[in-house]
Design an enzyme around this catalytic site. Structure first.
Site, PDB file in Angstrom:
ATOM      1  N   GLU B 134     -28.711  -9.322 -11.333  1.00 42.44           N
ATOM      2  CA  GLU B 134     -29.442  -8.139 -11.789  1.00 42.44           C
ATOM      3  C   GLU B 134     -30.928  -8.422 -11.906  1.00 42.44           C
ATOM      4  O   GLU B 134     -31.760  -7.550 -11.683  1.00 42.44           O
ATOM      5  CB  GLU B 134     -28.919  -7.684 -13.162  1.00 42.44           C
ATOM      6  CG  GLU B 134     -27.529  -7.113 -13.135  1.00 42.44           C
ATOM      7  CD  GLU B 134     -27.419  -5.837 -12.338  1.00 42.44           C
ATOM      8  OE1 GLU B 134     -27.423  -5.935 -11.093  1.00 42.44           O
ATOM      9  OE2 GLU B 134     -27.328  -4.760 -12.949  1.00 42.44           O
ATOM     10  N   THR B 187     -35.018   1.917  -9.887  1.00 43.75           N
ATOM     11  CA  THR B 187     -34.783   1.594 -11.297  1.00 43.75           C
ATOM     12  C   THR B 187     -36.101   1.249 -11.982  1.00 43.75           C
ATOM     13  O   THR B 187     -36.362   1.649 -13.106  1.00 43.75           O
ATOM     14  CB  THR B 187     -33.818   0.389 -11.422  1.00 43.75           C
ATOM     15  OG1 THR B 187     -32.653   0.700 -10.676  1.00 43.75           O
ATOM     16  CG2 THR B 187     -33.437   0.140 -12.863  1.00 43.75           C
TER      17      THR B 187
END
Lengths: 317, 317
Positions: B134, B187
């Site tokens: 991530e 994001t």
């Protein structure tokens, strides 16, 4: 049809609001101390407060200034009743201590009067009326003391408006220790010093701990309860008003408490432990810290009250 | 001693992070869609990514740029191993959709490699390695997609540092509907528009809802889950990036969903329902809103995945 009564005497428990991370959303009830409230029917319509004992008689007997009077007035207003009621409030716990003293009186009063009248109101309604007592005591109808005092146990206040209160049953025993240093802090002042804005990052940390504490209680997981009892928002600010806060808290944790923090808006400091022995040992070390600096204090050790108020005496109509 | 394998193929599920009020602390896993990852032993030491299929081949095969590669490198680094491993990543879900695409690849990869090597790592360790994936995908080792993808079910992230992840078992069935409008949001951008400071009052509302959602799941209380699925902090800001967000959410609620919100950082919108029929009806009305404005979209309807990744094929060593 439930009985009606001429006379009812009720005990309503003290409470610890916030419980570290749960500012404005969490509270727990203690088995003791608490206040006692007597409600008695009279011929003359309306509410009178005939006696207030304890705490050196500093509390008002005027119905509109006394939390118990305000709460009962809200109840009778809701019913549209002009029944005559006399109240006595016996304070058995310190004012302005952070133990929900005003809430205990409001809750005791509405529970006593509701029983006197044959239980016309639901507990959710009683909660609303008791919260009116909080409004006169501290400016806002906070639920985090009245809800645990009324329902017992741990409660979570999802929302105040609309009122949404959730019981959090913990399957494992928990004992509270509360030390009350004999200084006075006004709830109003403890609100004033809070910041109106907080960093999002800290808010995320806080809501992690809140979810963790809720889950820890519902799962009966002591370790999770312990890890979650951290307040990064309110405690760092309010604790400056409480002498030796850091030392007292550290001593409690060192003595085996699961967690420790400010009780409500202080100045009392609470701790939670797994058993009565640990809670007692924790009380000793907390008290020791205050003795070291020569500050008068009182210590309470109590299991979590699971039932809420208790009827002490009653005389049927 | 667990078996070791020559070849393992794993399915790792998509996930919905945040779940309305739980920004950065909550996530849930879907039964489908998800990614498939193959791990194979090779003679030559080190990691290679030999194939990436799906999503028009836009994903890198460089180990240090691909989330699966980064996650596996973290795993082997932890073991101090120079075993030779070939990875294939088969993307079966859209990138940048808010469904935890990068997390599914990282989780699939570490689960496959851990099995290949005879399960040397604990799941908590795998979580840490997947989170490294991530970090390369979005700059921070967030856990709110990797944790549900790895553990299944609803998870609560009490803390990222130190890592403290709690499973929230819901005794009642829950079905997710996700609609993915075919637009891309980075994001990074969705993080940039968030405010660094938030009003304390809103934070209190939010933590009321978070505690309510945790309690609602653990108690299996649909009504409480529904009342708690409200986000007053992040959704009002991020939803401006998502076309017709308000209309799609309202349509979902009108069709019987318990709650609806942004999936992760969007643009997908999710809803939770009590049963498959409602989730399907909810999907239809959500899709209808996007058809009205001529926006291509895809709808997923899935029960909550309770098991996490699944082994699809394996060949013993």
């Amino acid at each position: 049809m439930p009985n009606q009564y001429q006379y009812v005497k009720v005990f309503a428990p003290a409470s610890v609001a916030n419980v570290s991370c749960g500012f404005d959303v969490m509270g727990l009830a203690l088995d003791h101390p608490g206040d006692e409230v007597v409600a008695r029917r009279t011929e003359e319509p309306g509410i009178q407060i005939t006696r207030v004992t304890g705490e050196n008689g500093v509390l008002p007997t005027s119905v509109s200034e006394n939390t118990a009077g305000v709460a009962v007035r809200a109840l009778l207003g809701h019913l549209g009743s002009d029944v005559g009621i006399e109240l006595e409030v016996h304070k058995k716990m310190p004012l302005g201590s952070g133990l929900g003293s005003s809430a205990a009186s409001s809750v005791g009063a509405v529970v006593a009067v509701n029983r006197l009248l044959g239980l016309p109101c639901t507990s959710d309604e009683l909660l609303t009326f008791a919260a009116e007592g909080e409004r006169v005591a501290c400016g806002t109808p906070h639920l985090d003391n009245v809800a645990p005092s009324l329902f017992g146990g741990f409660v979570f206040i999802r929302s105040r408006e609309p009122q949404d209160v959730i019981g959090l049953d913990c399957s494992k025993p928990l004992f509270a220790t509360v030390v009350h240093p004999q200084i006075e802090i006004r709830t109003e002042d403890t609100r004033k010093i809070l910041r109106r804005n907080i960093p999002l990052q800290k808010a995320v940390t806080q809501w992690g701990n809140i979810g963790g504490l809720v889950a820890g209680l519902l799962k009966g997981d002591y370790e999770l309860i312990s890890r979650s009892m951290q307040d990064v928002i309110i405690e760092p600010i309010r604790s400056v008003l409480i002498p030796s806060f850091a030392e007292v808290k550290e001593a409690a944790l060192d003595a085996g408490a699961l967690g420790s923090g400010i009780s409500g808006s202080g100045p009392s400091i609470f701790a939670l432990s797994r058993d009565n022995e640990t809670a007692t040992a924790v009380g000793k070390v907390m008290q020791h810290e205050y003795e070291e600096i020569g500050l008068d204090n009182e210590v309470y050790i109590s299991p979590i009250n699971k039932e809420g108020p208790r009827i002490l005496e009653e005389v049927q109509l």
